[in-house]
Enzyme design. Structure first.
Site, PDB file in Angstrom:
ATOM      1  N   LYS A  98      53.741 -45.904 -39.833  1.00 16.58           N
ATOM      2  CA  LYS A  98      53.069 -44.627 -40.052  1.00 16.58           C
ATOM      3  C   LYS A  98      52.128 -44.357 -38.878  1.00 16.58           C
ATOM      4  O   LYS A  98      51.315 -45.205 -38.508  1.00 16.58           O
ATOM      5  CB  LYS A  98      52.291 -44.660 -41.375  1.00 16.58           C
ATOM      6  CG  LYS A  98      51.758 -43.302 -41.805  1.00 16.58           C
ATOM      7  CD  LYS A  98      51.253 -43.349 -43.249  1.00 16.58           C
ATOM      8  CE  LYS A  98      50.768 -41.966 -43.685  1.00 16.58           C
ATOM      9  NZ  LYS A  98      50.347 -41.941 -45.101  1.00 16.58           N
ATOM     10  N   GLU A 137      51.894 -41.599 -61.988  1.00 18.49           N
ATOM     11  CA  GLU A 137      50.868 -40.935 -62.795  1.00 18.49           C
ATOM     12  C   GLU A 137      51.043 -41.188 -64.289  1.00 18.49           C
ATOM     13  O   GLU A 137      50.064 -41.422 -65.014  1.00 18.49           O
ATOM     14  CB  GLU A 137      50.885 -39.428 -62.520  1.00 18.49           C
ATOM     15  CG  GLU A 137      50.387 -39.043 -61.135  1.00 18.49           C
ATOM     16  CD  GLU A 137      51.429 -39.179 -60.052  1.00 18.49           C
ATOM     17  OE1 GLU A 137      51.080 -38.997 -58.863  1.00 18.49           O
ATOM     18  OE2 GLU A 137      52.608 -39.463 -60.378  1.00 18.49           O
ATOM     19  N   ARG A 177      52.634 -34.429 -64.221  1.00 12.04           N
ATOM     20  CA  ARG A 177      53.740 -35.350 -64.482  1.00 12.04           C
ATOM     21  C   ARG A 177      53.391 -36.355 -65.571  1.00 12.04           C
ATOM     22  O   ARG A 177      54.223 -37.167 -65.957  1.00 12.04           O
ATOM     23  CB  ARG A 177      54.126 -36.065 -63.187  1.00 12.04           C
ATOM     24  CG  ARG A 177      54.580 -35.085 -62.120  1.00 12.04           C
ATOM     25  CD  ARG A 177      55.264 -35.765 -60.973  1.00 12.04           C
ATOM     26  NE  ARG A 177      54.343 -36.483 -60.118  1.00 12.04           N
ATOM     27  CZ  ARG A 177      54.698 -37.078 -58.976  1.00 12.04           C
ATOM     28  NH1 ARG A 177      55.951 -37.052 -58.599  1.00 12.04           N
ATOM     29  NH2 ARG A 177      53.815 -37.695 -58.227  1.00 12.04           N
TER      30      ARG A 177
END
Length: 630
Positions: A288, A376, A404
């Site tokens: 990243k 979640e 969600r």
């Protein structure tokens, strides 16, 4: 910025231009694309490190596959800046995240190259599988479909559901796992550790692939035989390597891991896999922030760094020493303060410890804070399990991501009225991240659920008081909703004291109009009221309702008895929120004042600054003034 300084990139408007280049030119294309992203994002802030990490994957995909006929489904859309630049949007990329400009995440509403909505993680495999099945059933059997998943998204439950269906549905889907060991913060959990340790010999993969092609070409490899050979192969390999490959255990061919920054190697592998039958997964290791040293060394900070000097890597951060703190930081500091007072308090976050400032508790009390990854629903049910047996979890989820976990809130918290404090960060309009990230629906969606106490503080001091109240004995399930951005007061460390549940506050006395607000949008209303009273003869009463559920009925009786005109203001959808609750209460109690509801309209609000979007939605100071004056 000189857009013509890149010799190859300047010749590429669409992937068809890229595909005309010799493969030897691709490393240079990648270098130029990476520099273009650096130049653009340094001046026009957005998501940064993730897009740098997938430059080679992006170039290779558009080089090998016939996009947009072939489908590339991106997961976690903040990695798709290079994709946007290569698909006809380079000249307008300077408008990225601006009002009416390039959208913050890929969407088919903007480009045919954007195959699906990808603002939330973990949906790419399911969506891509649907497209692969649709291709076969609509006369497009030659269409290739690729899902690109990464940045921690493989920890999401939906990704596992998709993999499970991929393994049992006839398809030729290719899944690319962009494995950078990160989400926004460093990725956590068993799957991430598994991926870090997973290794398959490249020579072995090449020989196996050639053997499979020979067997298929000579009629020895039917679909049933292929699955049997894969199972036998997996069993032998597991014995020899002392490691079980979870993907091949699901009949998904696994290839890798390979270097995700070697573009010519990725092209070679993609060409080999392109026409291979059956589902397969290509595992690519990436970094990243690749190619920009500051981002490589601090990927979390450089996920979305704001403006920075592209040459020096120095972030251009405005002096905030004289500004109020961010709501998230008030939350983080207050949570630690409460945890020191109450040993039963724990913290839970799904992959957002820095974004929601749960990292403050994690640093001070690492055994009392849990980052569960991009999960979640699990975060909520995990919190419910802890609450059932004596703990008081503060479960912090961004409002739009908590959508969600709706069933988990109902089934695993509310039915038993468990003592979990649901802290919904980023409630309301969040600005440049746009419709996938606005916390628009939380109040309207949660209001009908029994047993919930729902509150939204007008400022950071109220947030502290409500957090203190929420952890008191007998409170049950509490939802606290607060926005992104800075709060109202520099002096925010007020005394922690309880708030009586279901009570609001009269902020301003008046006689002509009553304004009822909930949450920080009340500060915008208060500014509007001050200007109205300075400019006209009207006097306006302002009530901060504070609680959406239960409503303060004393305030409502007072308002109904005294005022013919009532205005409600909320930073959430108008349908079903505070305004709807007030109208319902008035009707149930035989009152009929003229009620004007101000809130987000019944459409998805675009991206732009919060001030711009408030104006568009009609909840800014000037619009509130117009409605008060009438």
């Amino acid at each position: 910025m000189d857009k013509n300084k890149f010799g190859l990139l300047s010749q590429i408007k669409y992937p068809s231009d890229l595909r005309r280049l010799d493969i030897s030119k691709l490393p240079k294309v990648c270098n130029e694309l990476r520099q273009d992203i650096i130049d653009e994002v340094s001046a026009n802030p957005g998501h940064f490190a993730s897009s740098l990490g997938v430059v080679e994957i992006t170039v290779a995909l558009h080089y090998v596959f016939n996009t947009p006929y072939d489908r590339v489904v991106w997961d976690v859309g903040h990695q798709a800046y290079g994709h946007k630049i290569l698909t006809g949007r380079r000249d307008t990329f300077c408008t990225n995240r601006h009002l009416h400009g390039i959208r913050p995440f890929p969407t088919p509403l903007e480009s045919e190259y954007d195959t699906f909505t990808c603002g939330h993680a973990s949906n790419s495999i399911s969506a891509a599988l649907g497209m692969a099945v649709a291709a076969r059933k609509t006369g497009h059997a030659d269409r290739h479909v690729v899902a690109v998943i990464g940045d921690g998204a493989m920890s999401g439950g939906l990704a596992f559901e998709g993999l499970n269906n991929v393994s049992s549905t006839s398809n030729d889907l290719l899944i690319i796992l962009n494995d950078n060991d990160m989400s926004i913060d460093r990725a956590v959990g068993g799957m991430e550790k598994y991926l870090l340790n997973l290794d398959t010999n490249e020579t072995y993969n090449r020989l196996r692939f050639k053997a499979a092609r020979w067997l298929h070409a000579n009629g020895y490899l039917s679909e049933n035989r292929r699955k049997g050979i894969i199972r036998l192969n997996n069993a032998i390999k597991s014995v020899l390597s002392h490691q079980q490959n979870i993907f091949e255990g699901m009949n998904i061919r696994y290839f890798g891991p390979f270097d995700g920054h070697n573009v010519t190697e990725i092209v070679r592998v993609l060409r080999q896999l392109k026409d291979m039958k059956g589902p397969k997964l290509l595992h690519l290791h990436t970094v990243k922030g690749k190619g920009y040293k500051p981002a490589e060394e601090a990927a979390t900070i450089w996920h979305a760094p704001g403006k920075f000097d592209a040459e020096t890597g120095e972030r251009i951060v405005a002096d905030s020493s004289n500004e109020p703190p961010k709501y998230q930081d008030v939350f983080g500091e207050t949570l630690l303060e409460l945890a020191r007072q109450n040993p039963r308090i724990v913290g839970v976050t799904p992959a957002m410890p820095t974004g929601c400032s749960m990292n403050i508790l994690m640093k001070a009390m690492p055994d009392r804070a849990f980052d569960v990854g991009i999960a979640e629903g699990h975060a909520v049910t995990f919190s419910g399990g802890m609450a059932k047996d004596g703990l008081i979890p503060f479960c912090n989820i961004y409002s739009s991501f908590a959508q969600r976990a709706y069933d988990n809130i109902i089934h695993d918290l509310a039915i038993l009225n468990l003592p979990v404090v649901m802290c919904l960060d980023r409630g309301g309009l969040v600005g440049e991240d746009g419709p996938t990230h606005h916390g628009a629906f939380d109040m309207a969606a949660l209001r009908p659920i029994p047993n919930l106490t729902i509150a939204s503080p007008m400022d950071e001091r109220e947030l502290r008081r409500l957090m203190y109240t929420a952890q008191l004995p007998g409170m049950g399930t509490v939802v606290l909703r607060y926005p992104r951005g800075r709060s109202e007061h520099r002096d925010w460390r007020c005394v922690l004291e309880p708030v009586t549940v279901g009570t609001g506050r009269k902020i301003h006395e008046g006689h002509d109009v009553a304004v009822l607000t909930i949450g920080p949008i009340g500060n915008e209303a208060e500014r509007a009221i001050s200007e109205v009273e300075a400019e006209t003869a009207l006097t306006v009463a302002h009530y901060d309702m504070r609680f959406l559920k239960p409503l303060d009925e004393n305030i409502l009786h007072e308002v109904a008895d005294r005022f013919d005109r009532v205005i409600t203001v909320e930073d959430g959808v108008r349908c079903g929120g505070l305004g709807s609750a007030v109208i319902e209460w008035m009707a149930d109690h035989g009152y009929s004042p003229r009620v004007t509801r101000l809130g987000l309209p019944d459409r998805f609000v675009e991206h732009g600054s919060v001030a711009e979007l408030r104006h568009i939605a009609g909840i800014d100071k000037d619009t509130i003034k117009e409605h008060i004056i009438g």
